[in-house]
Design an enzyme around this catalytic site. Structure first.
Site, PDB file in Angstrom:
ATOM      1  N   ASP A 485      45.919  39.501  15.108  1.00  0.00           N
ATOM      2  CA  ASP A 485      47.199  39.809  15.728  1.00  0.00           C
ATOM      3  C   ASP A 485      46.921  40.228  17.169  1.00  0.00           C
ATOM      4  OD1 ASP A 485      49.941  40.416  16.016  1.00  0.00           O
ATOM      5  OD2 ASP A 485      49.537  42.526  15.558  1.00  0.00           O
ATOM      6  N   ASP A 845      47.641  45.135  12.396  1.00  0.00           N
ATOM      7  CA  ASP A 845      47.894  46.581  12.360  1.00  0.00           C
ATOM      8  C   ASP A 845      49.307  46.942  11.943  1.00  0.00           C
ATOM      9  OD1 ASP A 845      49.251  45.688  14.612  1.00  0.00           O
ATOM     10  OD2 ASP A 845      48.939  47.552  15.700  1.00  0.00           O
ATOM     11  N   ASP A 849      52.137  41.773   9.515  1.00  0.00           N
ATOM     12  CA  ASP A 849      50.914  41.075   9.128  1.00  0.00           C
ATOM     13  C   ASP A 849      50.589  41.223   7.648  1.00  0.00           C
ATOM     14  OD1 ASP A 849      50.510  40.554  11.906  1.00  0.00           O
ATOM     15  OD2 ASP A 849      49.691  42.563  12.124  1.00  0.00           O
TER      16      ASP A 849
END
Length: 1158
Positions: A485, A845, A849
């Site tokens: 990410d 994080d 996700d």
């Protein structure tokens, strides 16, 4: 209400057609279910067989439940079944019992009925019959029989069609009878992690095939009079079982304390009374009253009134609190995924609730899911019942045990032939033959290969990386591609405001670096108000970007106190959610008027925007503000209000790595009811305001880590929801894209009424001059030295998957940047990469996700929550430095597991050969000799062998995961042959001595001890156990060199010394107890040690040659075969293609033919 319904079944109802006995997998359960009924005579026959076989038949049924069902039952339609045989999508079979529960007719009528009129008539005609609910429980989930579908379906199917309006209909609450009936159908609201008693655990553990084999072996050894050895193994097995039981119970207790939540909650009854009940009694449809101070939520619920500040770190790993707002009413189907910002999930901490009840306190929600059907229940279920890991190492280990079983069979036959020629009794003959089986199939093998994983898990924990799935550690050693990410993972969490550019019909204004310098107007008000920040104990909480935005304006956030009447009167009677007040000047006057937020539509990753509705004092018209991705906001604004330079300005900022947000606004008609206005009405026909430009710096660790992965030939891929040009800039900044490498953008347009789907590849700005020229690049495997990288956004990715599946693999092999990706697209990307045989890692994080983290082979969540179940691995270090650490530990663990596996296999084969050689000589190893070898040598070496830590660097070559590969099998065969030759050489040297006296005895086995043959074989085989530990313990490049494992090195030296002492001068005490023959010829003893050193030298040199590829010559004879991995074959094809990708050529799905990759 028609949604308050369940399906019911009567004993006298018409049965579905007989073909339901072999149903295909249900879309609800993904399982194949087959029905069976008990047959009385078969059951009694099996009971008799169990008695006659002394329980062995029951043991077989326990290990193979399918055989137990087939033996005691007959096949039948599902509706008649007493027992179900389930097969899941992984091929695993399990037997479950069909349960029934009596339902009251009145309660069923109150809940409604989804069956047709004929069904209801049938029930009326047979009112004297019992109405039964048929269901079964599997992995915590309840499956109920639905006659219409002719299948058992998850009970959640009964409320999956609820619309948003249906949920609002539950605000009045359920009656006691309705709730009781629902509780019978849906079951208790509890995530029950079973914590079994020590006695039950002991029985289940002892009945495990591993321990049953131990019991068989110990019994055999006792019969064979190996009392010391059998007693020692028994004590060790008891200790092992005790430790195992303690760890299992401890893990179950820990998981239960984390999963199970029982608390008192307040619910609203249909009578209007609010009642305090246990959370166990909650059912879907209950109206939940949330207090102002919040609570730890025991269920999933849709928020209907008020706002809640929620900490979801336990589920998602995201430490930033999230603001939840009421669910919009409407006829669309409710989905917790699409309505995530309006859904509060089980296990999350509600920190504050407000605005949902009279007086402005608390909130109102409706329960949508309970128990294991909640988001938390799903995550706990994935821990309790993990999916089988498709990893060749674990599969090959089982196959190799079968191979050892075949070797044991050969040894048994040889033993029977050899021993039958002597005067051996049949009893002793059987014992000797079975003893070979206990030698060649080491029962400790499965436990030994987990040692490396245990050491790696401890090292990871000491460095702040927590693992809830230890088998994944070995898998991480084979990762070939890692997805990252961007925001908060590769880049810093905090953002610095770079400035604001106001937009108008004439274009953009100059950059205003200080937001306080903005003149009063919609732009300043939008920056101050368009957010979801809330106050908790006077401190603002929310997204770091929004906190920085508010801080830059200097405005202050105020929230209603008490019933909020004071603020409502100030702002014309509207219900106020929050008030933004401008800063006061030194003279005491404010530069702008205060603005009240009356409606908030929070940010959605799928929508890429958020919006608010505000009112000003003194009856001024309400204004709506929107903030989000510039392309999205511009598409929702009137075209004439968007500056013509919009695209070029945005491209320039994004190319420089800035995070850009666009804002818009519009006045709202005074006749509009602000309480009921829908999001769609708010977010259309907006007026473009301008751009907020923020700088998001790359974390200093990101560049180092990406470069480390690049040098190790591991692909790095960025998956982000941000602008594609911003993502490309970050990719260049952190090293994913080299300074001398081109970026080619992939644009896929979907099918429209005016055009067919098209696919185009075009260079970025830096390559525009050569866009029509030839692209001369030679591609290497992975991305090391690659001349170009592909970049694609979420819309194009969706079109590519839908309309150009033949091009998808090619794009995936070359793409590095995936931008504007929605959460479900991230998950889809991971799965598509796995289809190409990549071992995919994912590092993120936040909540967006979670799906990708769970789908990846190795998911790493950057979170401070140690107990997070968002992914298999959780790192407390807030940067990606944990990724190479995890890969290094994974490779070290995998290499260690290989070493231990080979060592245990060689140990068994060495002892197997020793026993067969001594059987030929009518003797055997002694009781304490076996004990010395197994305990003092092998077990001690195996325990400390895995202590070596990982190498400091990532090597470009990944370790193998195939146990049945040619180098491994070839190595085992060569070393076993050399060990046999060594033992035979020791025996022949002994028999050739002048002082040798042949064994001449009427007895066989250990009764002949001591003798010369046994002593010579004992001496050399003892050295061989130590030699093999040195040979198979691999160091460089994935582990630190051998000398770093000081404990292992010291024990090796000590054991070499002990064996040398036992050969040269054992002394009377050890000679007597180990039953060693006292040979006085010192030259002979030195010759045995020299033979052992020669064995070490030859085996070590051959192992080095095998590592260098000596056995590859065998493959050359067979010719070079293509890789089994699809991405490698496809990469090779693209490397040889000079026409890929075709630049600036519109492609259709039928124009090109994809490479055949099977």
């Amino acid at each position: 209400m028609d949604r308050r319904a369940v399906f019911r079944e009567s004993r006298q109802s018409g049965f579905p057609s007989p073909n339901t006995r072999n149903l295909p997998p249900s879309p609800d359960s993904h399982m194949d279910a087959r029905g069976y009924r008990w047959v009385c005579w078969r059951v009694w026959l099996c009971r008799l067989g169990a008695v006659l076989s002394l329980g062995l038949l029951l043991l077989l049924f326990r290990w193979r439940p399918r055989l137990g069902v087939l033996a005691r039952c007959r096949s039948c339609p599902l509706v008649l079944a007493d027992v179900l045989l389930l097969r899941d999508s992984f091929g695993q079979q399990v037997v479950v019992e069909v349960l029934t529960e009596e339902m009251e007719e009145d309660s069923m009528e109150l809940m409604g009925n989804l069956e047709d009129n004929e069904w209801r008539d049938t029930v009326q005609l047979h009112k004297e019959e019992k109405t039964l609910l048929r269901y079964y429980l599997f992995e915590g989930l309840r499956y109920v029989w639905l006659a219409r579908k002719g299948a058992f379906c998850r009970v959640s199917v009964l409320n999956e069609d609820w619309t948003c309006n249906d949920l609002y209909g539950f605000q009045t609450g359920l009656s006691h009878l309705e709730q009781s009936s629902r509780r019978r159908v849906f079951g208790p609201n509890i995530i029950d992690v079973p914590v079994k008693s020590y006695l039950r655990l002991l029985v289940e553990e002892v009945l495990n095939p591993f321990y049953m084999f131990q019991v068989f072996s110990i019994t055999l050894w006792m019969v064979d009079r190996y009392y010391y050895y059998a007693t020692c193994i028994f004590i060790i097995s008891v200790c092992s079982i005790s430790i195992s039981l303690y760890e299992i119970r401890k893990q179950s207790t820990t998981l239960r304390s984390m999963a199970q939540l029982i608390t008192n909650v307040t619910i609203r009854r249909s009578s209007g009374v609010e009642e305090c009940v246990s959370s166990v009694e909650l059912v879907p449809g209950d109206c939940l009253v949330i207090p102002q101070e919040g609570l730890l939520l025991p269920c999933d619920a849709a928020l209907l009134a008020g706002e809640c500040m929620v900490n979801e770190s336990m589920l998602t790993g995201e430490s930033v609190p999230v603001l939840k707002t009421p669910l919009p009413a409407g006829e669309e189907r409710y989905s917790p995924e699409t309505a995530r910002r309006h859904t509060i999930f089980c296990g999350t901490q509600l920190m504050q609730a407000k605005g949902g009840r009279p007086g402005g306190e608390g909130a109102i929600a409706v329960v949508t899911s309970t128990g294991f059907f909640t988001a938390k229940g799903d995550l706990v279920s994935s821990i309790l019942y993990p999916q089988p890991i498709n990893f060749s190492f674990y599969k090959d280990a089982s196959k190799f045990l079968l191979f050892l079983g075949g070797v044991a069979l050969i040894g048994t036959i040889y033993s029977l032939v050899v021993l039958s020629r002597s005067n051996t009794t049949w009893m002793e003959l059987v014992i000797r033959a079975l003893d070979v089986v206990t030698i060649v199939v080491p029962p400790a093998l499965p436990a030994a290969i987990t040692t490396g994983t245990i050491y790696a898990q401890r090292r990871l924990k000491s460095q702040g990386v927590f693992c809830i799935s230890p088998p994944r550690i070995n898998v991480s050693g084979k990762v070939s591609l890692f997805c990252f990410d961007k925001t908060g993972t590769l880049t810093e969490d905090g953002l610095d405001v770079w400035g604001v550019m106001e937009g108008g019909q004439t274009g953009f204004s100059e950059m205003i670096p200080d937001l306080r310098l903005l003149p009063p107007g919609p732009m300043l008000s939008g920056l101050a108000c368009c957010h979801t920040v809330a106050l908790l104990k006077g401190q603002p909480l929310g997204d770091p970007l929004e906190l920085k935005m508010i801080e830059s304006t200097g405005w202050a956030l105020q929230e209603p106190e008490g019933d909020g009447k004071l603020l409502e009167s100030e702002f014309g009677g509207s219900r106020v959610v929050a008030v933004m007040r401008p800063p006061t000047q030194p003279g005491g006057d404010a530069t702008s008027e205060a603005v009240a937020i009356v409606r908030r539509f929070p940010f959605s990753s799928a929508l890429q925007r958020m919006s608010v509705v505000t009112v000003a004092p003194r009856g001024r018209p309400a204004l709506a503000f929107i903030k989000g991705a510039p392309e999205m906001v511009a598409s929702l604004c009137l075209k004439e209000t968007v500056p013509s330079q919009f695209s070029s300005v945005l491209r320039n900022f994004a190319s420089d790595g800035f995070r850009v947000l666009a804002l818009g606004y519009k006045p709202i008609d005074g006749k509009t009811d602000l309480k009921t206005i829908e999001r769609g009405a708010v977010e259309r026909d907006m007026r473009f305001l301008g751009l907020l430009v923020m700088k998001n710096l790359v974390k200093p660790e990101s560049t180092t880590v990406i470069n480390t992965l690049r040098l190790a030939h591991l692909r790095s891929v960025m998956v982000t929801g941000d602008n594609i040009l911003t993502a490309v800039n970050v990719a260049k900044s952190c090293g994913m894209v080299g300074s001398d490498e081109r970026v080619i953008f992939v644009h896929a347009a979907p099918h429209t009424a005016q055009s067919t789907p098209t696919l185009r590849f075009h260079l970025g700005e830096e390559g525009a001059a050569t866009a029509h020229g030839s692209l001369e690049v030679r591609l290497g495997l992975y991305q090391h030295g690659t001349g170009y990288h592909l970049a694609i956004n979420g819309k194009s990715f969706a079109s590519l998957c839908d309309h150009f599946p033949e091009f998808l693999p090619k794009v995936l092999v070359r793409a590095t940047v995936f931008a504007r990706m929605a959460p479900d697209q991230k998950t889809q990307l991971v799965k598509e990469l796995q289809k190409l045989n990549y071992r995919v890692g994912m590092c993120g994080d936040g909540a967006n996700d979670c799906g990708a983290l769970k789908a990846a082979d190795v998911g790493v969540s950057l979170s401070e929550a140690e107990a997070s179940v968002a992914s298999p691995f959780t790192s407390k270090t807030n940067n990606i430095s944990c990724v190479p650490l995890l890969i290094r530990e994974g490779r070290c663990s995998l290499v260690t597991s290989f070493s231990l596996f080979r060592y245990m296999a060689l140990y068994s084969l060495i002892q197997f050969c020793s026993v067969l050689i001594l059987y030929t000589e009518k003797t055997n190893l002694g009781d304490l000799q076996f004990l010395f070898f197994d305990m003092a040598l092998v077990t001690l070496l195996a325990i400390v062998m895995g202590r070596g830590g990982p190498s400091e660097e990532l090597h470009p070559h990944r370790p193998s995961a195939r146990l049945l590969a040619l180098p491994v099998l070839g190595s085992l065969l060569i070393h076993t042959s050399l060990n046999i030759l060594g033992q035979l050489a020791a025996l022949f040297i002994t028999t050739s001595q002048d002082w040798f006296v042949p064994l001449n005895s009427t007895v066989s086995g250990a009764a002949n001890l001591p003798n010369m043959e046994n002593t010579s074989v004992f001496a050399l085989s003892g050295f061989q156990y130590i030699i093999m530990a040195v040979v198979v313990t691999k160091g460089y490049p994935h582990k630190k060199p051998l000398y770093h494992n000081v404990v292992f090195l010291c024990i090796l030296l000590v054991l070499f010394g002990v064996m040398s002492w036992l050969v040269l001068y054992p002394g009377p005490f050890f000679s007597t107890h180990l039953k060693l023959y006292n040979i006085s010829d010192m030259n002979f003893k030195m010759l045995l040690i020299a033979l052992a050193m020669l064995n070490l030298l030859v085996c070590f040199l051959l192992e080095v040659l095998i590592d260098q590829g000596m056995l590859s010559c065998v493959r050359l004879l067979c010719g070079k075969r293509p890789s089994k991995k699809q991405y490698k074959r496809l990469d090779l094809f693209l490397s040889d293609s000079s026409s890929w990708p075709p630049l600036n050529q519109p492609l259709s799905s039928a124009q090109y033919t994809v490479i055949g990759v099977s």
